[in-house]
Design a protein around this motif. Structure first.
Motif, mmCIF file in Angstrom:
data_model
loop_
_atom_site.group_PDB
_atom_site.id
_atom_site.type_symbol
_atom_site.label_atom_id
_atom_site.label_comp_id
_atom_site.label_asym_id
_atom_site.label_seq_id
_atom_site.Cartn_x
_atom_site.Cartn_y
_atom_site.Cartn_z
ATOM 1 N N SER A 14 78.752 108.179 29.605
ATOM 2 C CA SER A 14 78.774 108.196 31.068
ATOM 3 C C SER A 14 79.428 109.464 31.606
ATOM 4 O O SER A 14 80.401 109.954 31.052
ATOM 5 C CB SER A 14 79.571 106.983 31.565
ATOM 6 O OG SER A 14 79.679 107.032 32.972
ATOM 7 N N TYR A 20 81.102 114.375 38.397
ATOM 8 C CA TYR A 20 80.176 114.203 39.514
ATOM 9 C C TYR A 20 80.652 114.954 40.756
ATOM 10 O O TYR A 20 79.918 115.773 41.316
ATOM 11 C CB TYR A 20 79.965 112.710 39.831
ATOM 12 C CG TYR A 20 79.091 112.543 41.055
ATOM 13 C CD1 TYR A 20 77.733 112.858 41.006
ATOM 14 C CD2 TYR A 20 79.632 112.122 42.271
ATOM 15 C CE1 TYR A 20 76.930 112.761 42.143
ATOM 16 C CE2 TYR A 20 78.834 112.015 43.405
ATOM 17 C CZ TYR A 20 77.493 112.344 43.329
ATOM 18 O OH TYR A 20 76.708 112.269 44.456
ATOM 19 N N LEU A 61 70.661 110.017 28.026
ATOM 20 C CA LEU A 61 71.462 109.356 29.057
ATOM 21 C C LEU A 61 71.968 110.375 30.089
ATOM 22 O O LEU A 61 71.997 110.105 31.287
ATOM 23 C CB LEU A 61 72.636 108.620 28.399
ATOM 24 C CG LEU A 61 73.553 107.805 29.296
ATOM 25 C CD1 LEU A 61 72.789 106.769 30.106
ATOM 26 C CD2 LEU A 61 74.646 107.106 28.452
ATOM 27 N N ALA A 64 69.101 111.237 32.347
ATOM 28 C CA ALA A 64 68.829 110.113 33.266
ATOM 29 C C ALA A 64 69.866 110.096 34.399
ATOM 30 O O ALA A 64 69.524 109.865 35.561
ATOM 31 C CB ALA A 64 68.847 108.793 32.496
ATOM 32 N N GLN A 65 71.131 110.373 34.060
ATOM 33 C CA GLN A 65 72.169 110.364 35.099
ATOM 34 C C GLN A 65 71.982 111.532 36.079
ATOM 35 O O GLN A 65 72.231 111.390 37.282
ATOM 36 C CB GLN A 65 73.557 110.446 34.465
ATOM 37 C CG GLN A 65 73.964 109.168 33.755
ATOM 38 C CD GLN A 65 75.304 109.335 33.048
ATOM 39 O OE1 GLN A 65 76.347 109.119 33.632
ATOM 40 N NE2 GLN A 65 75.261 109.736 31.794
ATOM 41 N N ALA A 68 69.306 110.447 38.328
ATOM 42 C CA ALA A 68 69.818 109.389 39.204
ATOM 43 C C ALA A 68 70.734 109.961 40.282
ATOM 44 O O ALA A 68 70.786 109.458 41.400
ATOM 45 C CB ALA A 68 70.562 108.346 38.372
ATOM 46 N N LEU A 210 79.230 104.828 34.864
ATOM 47 C CA LEU A 210 78.439 103.713 34.326
ATOM 48 C C LEU A 210 79.297 102.500 33.976
ATOM 49 O O LEU A 210 78.794 101.520 33.433
ATOM 50 C CB LEU A 210 77.640 104.184 33.097
ATOM 51 C CG LEU A 210 76.618 105.295 33.378
ATOM 52 C CD1 LEU A 210 75.876 105.688 32.105
ATOM 53 C CD2 LEU A 210 75.614 104.884 34.453
ATOM 54 N N GLN A 287 73.641 103.329 38.937
ATOM 55 C CA GLN A 287 73.417 102.704 37.631
ATOM 56 C C GLN A 287 71.987 102.171 37.519
ATOM 57 O O GLN A 287 71.350 102.293 36.470
ATOM 58 C CB GLN A 287 74.430 101.576 37.413
ATOM 59 C CG GLN A 287 75.845 102.119 37.283
ATOM 60 C CD GLN A 287 76.891 101.037 37.050
ATOM 61 O OE1 GLN A 287 76.571 99.861 36.933
ATOM 62 N NE2 GLN A 287 78.155 101.445 36.990
ATOM 63 N N ARG A 289 69.308 103.330 39.076
ATOM 64 C CA ARG A 289 68.390 104.466 38.920
ATOM 65 C C ARG A 289 68.479 105.046 37.506
ATOM 66 O O ARG A 289 67.462 105.391 36.907
ATOM 67 C CB ARG A 289 68.700 105.557 39.955
ATOM 68 C CG ARG A 289 68.253 105.214 41.364
ATOM 69 C CD ARG A 289 68.238 106.458 42.261
ATOM 70 N NE ARG A 289 69.544 107.071 42.380
ATOM 71 C CZ ARG A 289 70.443 106.754 43.314
ATOM 72 N NH1 ARG A 289 70.169 105.821 44.200
ATOM 73 N NH2 ARG A 289 71.614 107.363 43.354
ATOM 74 N N THR A 290 69.691 105.138 36.978
ATOM 75 C CA THR A 290 69.854 105.662 35.613
ATOM 76 C C THR A 290 69.058 104.807 34.634
ATOM 77 O O THR A 290 68.325 105.324 33.783
ATOM 78 C CB THR A 290 71.351 105.675 35.216
ATOM 79 O OG1 THR A 290 72.062 106.493 36.136
ATOM 80 C CG2 THR A 290 71.551 106.214 33.803
ATOM 81 N N GLN A 291 69.167 103.479 34.788
ATOM 82 C CA GLN A 291 68.458 102.575 33.886
ATOM 83 C C GLN A 291 66.945 102.745 34.015
ATOM 84 O O GLN A 291 66.226 102.740 33.018
ATOM 85 C CB GLN A 291 68.877 101.126 34.171
ATOM 86 C CG GLN A 291 68.434 100.139 33.093
ATOM 87 C CD GLN A 291 68.886 100.539 31.682
ATOM 88 O OE1 GLN A 291 70.058 100.845 31.468
ATOM 89 N NE2 GLN A 291 67.960 100.583 30.718
ATOM 90 N N TYR A 293 65.268 105.440 34.713
ATOM 91 C CA TYR A 293 64.849 106.635 33.970
ATOM 92 C C TYR A 293 64.925 106.402 32.463
ATOM 93 O O TYR A 293 64.069 106.868 31.710
ATOM 94 C CB TYR A 293 65.692 107.851 34.370
ATOM 95 C CG TYR A 293 65.325 108.380 35.732
ATOM 96 C CD1 TYR A 293 64.090 108.980 35.956
ATOM 97 C CD2 TYR A 293 66.198 108.254 36.808
ATOM 98 C CE1 TYR A 293 63.734 109.444 37.220
ATOM 99 C CE2 TYR A 293 65.857 108.726 38.068
ATOM 100 C CZ TYR A 293 64.626 109.320 38.263
ATOM 101 O OH TYR A 293 64.273 109.783 39.496
#
Ligand code: AQP
Length: 332
Positions: A14, A20, A61, A64-65, A68, A210, A287, A289-291, A293
């Motif tokens: 994460s 971020y 991951l 994907a983040q 997201a 995450l 979270q 949106r990350t999932q 992707y």
């Protein structure tokens, strides 16, 4: 359009709140105004031991983040560092231009190698900042959006670009750091004397995006403040409270002054409750949106394939020019 380049490591799984707010948030904004190149830096990840299966999963991951968080492959070039071999190639050239003493002065290496023990730290960890120099110079980046901990590495990048240009003729753009003062250093929630960090923070001081939102809310509510009760921004005297104000200001869009006014006469509990709520509101859709992707690896791979192609076109041109300037015989 001026060009920006930045990267993030896929090591922790994460992203944390410091990654971020300090970096990725700016990347999203800059894709609207700049020619933006962003990458997941897996070559940097292996400067400390990695489990191969985990590294592969964490790289996906990380991508994907980033998506997201709002990176749009139509607006920026998003790729994985090892997909562009020119990084390692220019990295070697830069190693040969860097003084040993110069590299030894990098404070991040000192900190990280001290943590690992001098015998276990790799040569890769030592030369990591030099690879970062190559990452930036390959794309002729004008600006590098990062957190404050990267300032020294950008200075090294500027020095090496100027050194190369001086010795071999104008080749590289000398980049400037792009560091937002407000979010340059997000602090550990339990120890506001140090930055939030995946390796140094205690679990309670580190907010991973995450993590279970309920656990995040709990961490916010138990953040260390001070024995005073006044909600005022003062980084020196009230670092814990100031950190919470910075985070809430960035997530909510209210200025710190407006928040000081809003919480005047109220206790720390009110600020923490609102921040906990804002965090939950932010991480819950992030979270999901990350999932989404992660559940669509084909789309993700095709985004990365296009990104690598665009990145390579730029990187290959810079590397060819560099080799030529240095006197390497062209391959026929
Ligand atoms: N606490 C922070 N505040 C503001 N910005 C931060 N960054 C990291 N921590 C903070 C910025 O995040 C970007 C990506 O960082 P990275 O992938 O290079 O990770 P890192 O710097 O190694 O992250 P950590 O958590 O600080 O890792 P360790 O503990 O291993 O050193 C960078 O732009 C960074 O500035």
């Amino acid at each position: 359009r001026p060009r920006v380049l930045s990267g993030i490591q896929p090591t922790a799984g994460s992203f944390h709140l410091g990654n971020y707010l300090g970096a990725v948030r700016q990347w999203v904004a800059l894709q609207e105004t700049h020619d933006a190149f962003y990458m997941v830096v897996d070559l940097h990840a292996i400067t400390v031991p990695q489990d191969p299966a985990e590294l592969r999963a964490n790289t996906r991951l990380a991508v994907a983040q980033l998506l997201a968080a709002g990176l749009d492959p139509e607006r920026c070039t998003l790729f994985v560092q090892s997909h562009v071999p020119e990084h390692a190639q220019l990295g070697w050239v830069m190693n040969c231009l860097t003084g040993f003493g110069e590299a030894s002065r990098m404070t991040q290496f000192k900190d990280k190698s001290a943590k690992q023990g001098a015998d276990r730290a790799t040569v890769g960890l030592f030369t990591y900042p030099v690879l970062q120099v190559a990452d930036i110079l390959l794309y002729q980046a004008d600006q590098v959006p990062v957190g404050g901990d990267q300032r020294q590495h950008i200075e090294l990048t500027r020095d090496l670009a100027e050194r190369f240009n001086g010795r071999f003729g104008q080749t590289f753009t000398v980049p400037a750091p792009y560091i937002l003062k407000e979010t340059a250093k997000i602090l550990d929630l339990q120890d506001p004397a140090v930055k939030m960090s995946k390796s140094a923070s205690t679990p309670k001081g580190l907010i991973n995006l995450l993590d279970d939102p309920k656990a995040t809310a709990k961490k916010v509510k138990s953040a260390v403040t001070d024995t005073d009760t006044v909600i005022r921004f003062d980084e020196e005297k009230k670092p814990g409270v100031s950190n919470l104000l910075t985070i809430l200001s960035t997530l909510s869009g209210s200025t710190v002054e407006a928040l000081e006014g809003k919480y005047a006469g109220k206790g720390y509990g009110a600020l923490k409750t609102d921040l906990a709520e804002a965090m939950v509101e932010f991480v819950t859709p992030f979270q999901l949106r990350t999932q989404e992707y992660l559940d669509d690896p084909e789309t993700l791979d095709s985004i990365l394939a296009k990104g690598a192609e665009k990145a390579r076109a730029v990187a290959a041109e810079t590397l060819a020019q560099t080799y030529d300037r240095m006197g390497f015989l062209p391959a026929k």
